[in-house]
Design a protein around this motif. Sequence first.
Motif, PDB file in Angstrom:
ATOM      1  N   LEU A 458      46.531  -4.866  14.613  1.00 44.83           N
ATOM      2  CA  LEU A 458      45.099  -4.660  14.403  1.00 44.83           C
ATOM      3  C   LEU A 458      44.799  -3.237  13.930  1.00 44.83           C
ATOM      4  CD1 LEU A 458      43.659  -6.648  17.460  1.00 44.83           C
ATOM      5  CD2 LEU A 458      44.164  -7.456  15.156  1.00 44.83           C
ATOM      6  N   THR A 459      45.724  -2.655  13.189  1.00 47.82           N
ATOM      7  CA  THR A 459      45.482  -1.348  12.566  1.00 47.82           C
ATOM      8  C   THR A 459      44.353  -1.510  11.557  1.00 47.82           C
ATOM      9  OG1 THR A 459      47.802  -0.741  12.821  1.00 47.82           O
ATOM     10  CG2 THR A 459      46.506   0.520  11.216  1.00 47.82           C
ATOM     11  N   TYR A 460      43.309  -0.712  11.727  1.00 47.12           N
ATOM     12  CA  TYR A 460      42.097  -0.888  10.901  1.00 47.12           C
ATOM     13  C   TYR A 460      42.379  -0.645   9.424  1.00 47.12           C
ATOM     14  CZ  TYR A 460      37.269  -0.566   9.332  1.00 47.12           C
ATOM     15  OH  TYR A 460      36.087  -0.782   8.667  1.00 47.12           O
ATOM     16  N   ASN A 461      43.040   0.470   9.129  1.00 46.17           N
ATOM     17  CA  ASN A 461      43.309   0.834   7.736  1.00 46.17           C
ATOM     18  C   ASN A 461      44.435  -0.046   7.185  1.00 46.17           C
ATOM     19  OD1 ASN A 461      44.019   2.056   5.315  1.00 46.17           O
ATOM     20  ND2 ASN A 461      43.553   4.118   6.058  1.00 46.17           N
ATOM     21  N   GLN A 462      44.118  -0.790   6.133  1.00 42.21           N
ATOM     22  CA  GLN A 462      45.092  -1.720   5.563  1.00 42.21           C
ATOM     23  C   GLN A 462      46.370  -1.002   5.119  1.00 42.21           C
ATOM     24  OE1 GLN A 462      43.753  -3.625   1.999  1.00 42.21           O
ATOM     25  NE2 GLN A 462      45.413  -5.104   1.950  1.00 42.21           N
ATOM     26  N   ALA A 463      46.228   0.180   4.543  1.00 45.86           N
ATOM     27  CA  ALA A 463      47.389   0.924   4.040  1.00 45.86           C
ATOM     28  C   ALA A 463      48.351   1.288   5.167  1.00 45.86           C
ATOM     29  CB  ALA A 463      46.924   2.177   3.306  1.00 45.86           C
TER      30      ALA A 463
END
Length: 482
Positions: A458-463
Amino acid sequence: RAKVVALEEDLRKSRQEASNHQNLCHQLEKELKDLKDCEKQIMQKRSKTISDLLMSVSKAERQEARMKIRQDSLRLGNVGVIRAGTIISETWEDGQVLKDLNAYLKQLLETKEAVERQRKSLKKRQSDKGDGADTESGVHEEDLLIQDEIYKSRLASLKREEEVILRERDRYELEKGRLIREMKRIRDEDGSRFNNFPILNSRYSLLNLLGKGGFSEVYKAYDLVEHRYVACKLHGLNAQWSEEKKQSYIRHAIREYNIHKTLVHHHIVRLWDIFEIDQNTFCTVLEYCSGRDLDAVLKATPVLPEKEAKIIIVQIFQGLVYLNKRAQKIIHYDLKPGNVLFDELGVAKVTDFGLSKIMEDDVGSQGMELTSQGAGTYWYLPPECFELNKTPLISSKVDVWSAGVLFYQMLFGRRPFGHDQTQERILREDTIIKARKVEFPSRPSVSNEAKDLIRRCLTYNQAERPDVLTIAQDPYLTYSKR
């Protein structure tokens, strides 16, 4: 001249032999045709016998299901009808068991309030005595303390009793949920035009309805050629649709079939066949999974033990790794509890590739353009799918986020973001766009390794979020001996 006569005799004999051979071939061909006809008749009779037996069993199962509904309705409740002027609406009315439990809980609450009032009055008397208002002997003070202990003991007893009744009520509420779903299934089955046990495509003997979606019905069926149970998904096109919309729906279904038919993996549901039934209906034939789907499992047991949740998510990731090791990678894009099925041995299998995307070879490292914004199930989609100011680029990291939401839900009995919200509200309030950090409840107790895996998913930043092949290397997801 003798030689000529001999040659003529040999020629005559050869012709006779050729004629005999030809007659024998004709006879053999006739016998072979008769044998094939006989074999075909035997196969037809066998198929008819099998389908008749299956129909008989299915009829008995239908009758038993309806009888059970009637029995359970007396205990758990039924759908009633409310008329307000010209408007008729349905409402649920609890059965006798739930009424009795709720009445008993109300009685316990009243008793508890009465005891608490008495204890409060006693505390006041003790306070007055401390102020010198009560001049009785020390024996009376001991009586007050004993009386207070009696009240405390009674309250503890009532609390235990209340907990037992609440657990019992929760159990009945789960039963009620199952009853409501079964009522819907039976109502859908009764209203289906395929409920009279037809044999589709001269091969698939339809049995009982498993469930109904927006434009499709799924029946348990028996393949009379391969002799195995299958699931027949019957896709119905709305007769009121324009020809353009019908063709679009069919193109979409054929695309799904072309993606799905090439997938052969023990954690992905197999797709066996597709055929047209009539101008507005076609059928896809899928591997039959006799267990429940994960949605039904979580409705019955909202919180799973970590070991059980872990082995389910490991299997899901194994299926996703297979999709991402193909020459043409596939993004599932619709991972949710209803799309994870279990076979009779408890093996988890990913299904429904209706929204899946094929990653073309020329797609860059950032991913491919998302052309179907608005589709999917919002609780399970990552923030990049909700970007409105530009066309989002997506990759297998979409499925990583969805798997993280699934794992969180299995462990904690709720979705991490927008659990109690509707899809419309999630969109209106930008719930997922604001989902920058995942919070964990204090209960139930879950290992730090599981929480770390969820945080990575669930890491917000896709990169910064790992893709499927990277996250699958997480030590938590491996079972090899360290």
